[in-house]
Scaffold this active site. Structure first.
Site, PDB file in Angstrom:
ATOM      1  N   TYR A 291       0.845  -1.190   0.000  1.00  0.00           N
ATOM      2  CA  TYR A 291       0.000   0.000   0.000  1.00  0.00           C
ATOM      3  C   TYR A 291       0.879   1.237   0.000  1.00  0.00           C
ATOM      4  CZ  TYR A 291      -5.015  -0.039   0.014  1.00  0.00           C
ATOM      5  OH  TYR A 291      -6.310  -0.062  -0.391  1.00  0.00           O
TER       6      TYR A 291
ATOM      7  N   GLU B 241      -0.300   4.807  -0.632  1.00  0.00           N
ATOM      8  CA  GLU B 241      -1.020   6.068  -0.861  1.00  0.00           C
ATOM      9  C   GLU B 241      -0.096   7.244  -0.641  1.00  0.00           C
ATOM     10  OE1 GLU B 241      -3.970   4.592   1.762  1.00  0.00           O
ATOM     11  OE2 GLU B 241      -5.579   5.281   0.443  1.00  0.00           O
TER      12      GLU B 241
ATOM     13  N   ASP C  82      -4.967  13.785 -25.470  1.00  0.00           N
ATOM     14  CA  ASP C  82      -5.137  12.385 -25.052  1.00  0.00           C
ATOM     15  C   ASP C  82      -4.461  11.514 -26.116  1.00  0.00           C
ATOM     16  OD1 ASP C  82      -5.941   9.797 -24.652  1.00  0.00           O
ATOM     17  OD2 ASP C  82      -8.042  10.268 -24.253  1.00  0.00           O
TER      18      ASP C  82
ATOM     19  N   THR D 147      -2.758   5.979 -22.306  1.00  0.00           N
ATOM     20  CA  THR D 147      -2.739   4.634 -21.745  1.00  0.00           C
ATOM     21  C   THR D 147      -1.373   4.039 -22.077  1.00  0.00           C
ATOM     22  OG1 THR D 147      -3.794   3.876 -23.771  1.00  0.00           O
ATOM     23  CG2 THR D 147      -5.200   4.096 -21.851  1.00  0.00           C
TER      24      THR D 147
ATOM     25  N   LYS E 164      -1.416   0.271 -25.199  1.00  0.00           N
ATOM     26  CA  LYS E 164      -1.789   0.164 -26.620  1.00  0.00           C
ATOM     27  C   LYS E 164      -0.504   0.152 -27.452  1.00  0.00           C
ATOM     28  CE  LYS E 164      -6.400   2.114 -25.944  1.00  0.00           C
ATOM     29  NZ  LYS E 164      -6.574   3.027 -24.801  1.00  0.00           N
TER      30      LYS E 164
ATOM     31  N   ARG F 170      -1.579  -2.660 -18.636  1.00  0.00           N
ATOM     32  CA  ARG F 170      -2.883  -2.007 -18.807  1.00  0.00           C
ATOM     33  C   ARG F 170      -3.017  -0.897 -17.774  1.00  0.00           C
ATOM     34  NH1 ARG F 170      -7.008  -3.010 -21.685  1.00  0.00           N
ATOM     35  NH2 ARG F 170      -5.707  -4.585 -22.666  1.00  0.00           N
TER      36      ARG F 170
END
Ligand code: DSN
Length: 414
Positions: free
Chosen positions: A52, A54, A198, A224, A227, A233
């Site tokens: 974790y 954060e 984008d 992303t 691709k 991903r």
């Protein structure tokens, strides 16, 4: 240490084996997919999934983060270097989250933004009424021209002057042409808007030098990583230093909780891979393959939206090939023939998005597998044959054998 191992859970791992088999034996032409390297998958399947984290490196809410801090720092530095960016946030879980974080960072609910129409190649997060972007912001859409099915920067300028948006959102999921960041920057400067680019689909083409890099011109670029960039991903944001604080705050705590540190590590791997000279060859080959496939499909009687492609994908208008054939039927038939792609609306499509008159076809995955122009001609011929013989089960089975035979020469995973 848990004594469960993957071989015990046959129920699930048999499914994974079958998916591996599917990816190895059928032709993958979905424009937004690729085959990641074993190194990317190793990072993604690593112990970092246990942590974790954060917060950001050096400023975490939990202890024990000194090692993962190094992974995130490495990913940030590599992401910045790859695109020549002043700041990178590698925590967005996806491209959609990256876009929403950019909006949350820079705009107020109700602000006017320009985005590309979804049914002409844009994305859900560019203002679709069914997406949070279209519900929280006042999106006004631009599209492609009727005459040449390309973006017309003069039309976008006129729209921007009339609407005075806070930003222009550039980028697409189904647009086969280069999106030129310079005229968009000029328009933004004329109307006092920010430029959000984008680059989800074309990030790998930008990294590989096959497309212009919007980063020097855009306030923010989102993308992303899975691709054309061929990573895990996920999503990433790069931006000018002046927006860094707002972007970081919007990703966490604004939109997300704990980052997926195993995926962040896999992004670091992918950014390094995309910085290698061989990735430039890959990006050039993706485009050359798309152009070869488009040309061969035109030879089969299909119409290419905008007349062809200069990126990794093409939009195929099925109507000149067969007025009765829908994208939905074509996708299903080609699935049976061992060719995976997706139905897609074409500009001004008379059919619904669930039916469509078009197909979207991309070359990132087959190029990674090693296929080149000769194989693109073979694939176009298989597509034509399958769609001409779509009611003939024996013919489709034969085509599937040919597809499997072709794939056996280019296995992405051994
Ligand atoms: N679903 C992605 C694509 O296929 O283009 C966009 O989010």
């Amino acid at each position: 240490m848990s004594d469960f191992d993957q071989y015990e859970d046959r129920e699930l791992f048999d499914i994974l084996d079958r998916e591996l088999e599917r990816q190895n034996t059928t032709i993958q032409l979905i424009a937004s997919e690729n085959f990641t390297s074993p190194a990317v998958m190793a990072a993604q399947g690593s112990v970092l999934t246990n942590k974790y984290s954060e917060g950001y490196p050096g400023k975490r809410y939990y202890g024990g983060n000194s090692v993962v801090d190094e992974a995130e720092e490495l990913a940030r530095e590599r992401g910045k270097a790859l695109f020549g960016a002043e700041h990178a946030n590698v925590q967005p879980h996806s491209g959609a989250n990256a876009n929403l974080a950019a909006y949350l960072a820079l705009f107020q609910p109700g602000d006017t933004l320009l985005g590309m129409r979804l049914d002409q190649g844009g994305h859900l997060t560019h203002g679709s009424p069914v997406n949070i972007s279209g519900r929280f912001y006042r999106f006004v859409s631009y599209g492609v021209t009727e005459s040449d099915e390309r973006l017309d920067y003069d039309e976008i300028r006129d729209l921007a002057k009339a609407e005075r948006p806070k930003a222009i959102i550039a980028g697409a999921t189904a647009y086969p042409r280069i999106i030129d960041p310079q005229p968009l920057r000029d328009i933004c400067d004329e109307v006092g808007a920010l430029l959000i680019f984008d680059a989800a689909h074309i990030a790998g083409l930008i990294a590989g030098g096959a497309h212009p890099n919007p980063v020097p011109l855009a306030d923010v670029m989102t993308f992303t990583t899975h691709k054309t960039l061929r990573g895990p991903r996920s999503g990433t944001i790069v931006c000018k230093a002046e927006h860094a604080k707002a972007i970081d705050k919007a990703v966490f705590p604004g939109l997300q909780g704990g980052p997926l540190m195993h995926v962040v590590a896999a992004k670091a791997v992918a950014f390094r891979e995309a910085a290698q000279p061989s990735f430039r060859d890959y990006a050039a080959a993706v485009v050359a393959n798309a152009q070869a496939l488009a040309k061969a499909l035109a030879g089969e009687g299909f119409r290419l939206v905008s007349g062809g492609t200069d990126n990794h994908l093409m939009l195929v208008d099925l109507r000149p090939f067969d007025a009765e054939l829908t994208g939905k039927v074509a996708q299903d038939v080609l699935d049976r023939a061992g060719i995976t792609l997706n139905k897609n609306t074409i500009p001004n499509d008379p059919r619904s998005p669930f039916v469509t008159s078009g197909l979207r076809i991309g070359t990132p995955a087959v190029t990674t597998a090693g296929m080149r122009e000769a194989e693109m001609a073979e694939i176009a011929s298989l597509i034509g044959r399958a769609l001409r013989n779509r009611s003939d089960d024996a013919a489709l089975a034969e085509i599937r054998d040919s597809a499997t035979n072709l794939c056996s020469k280019f296995p992405p995973y051994h």
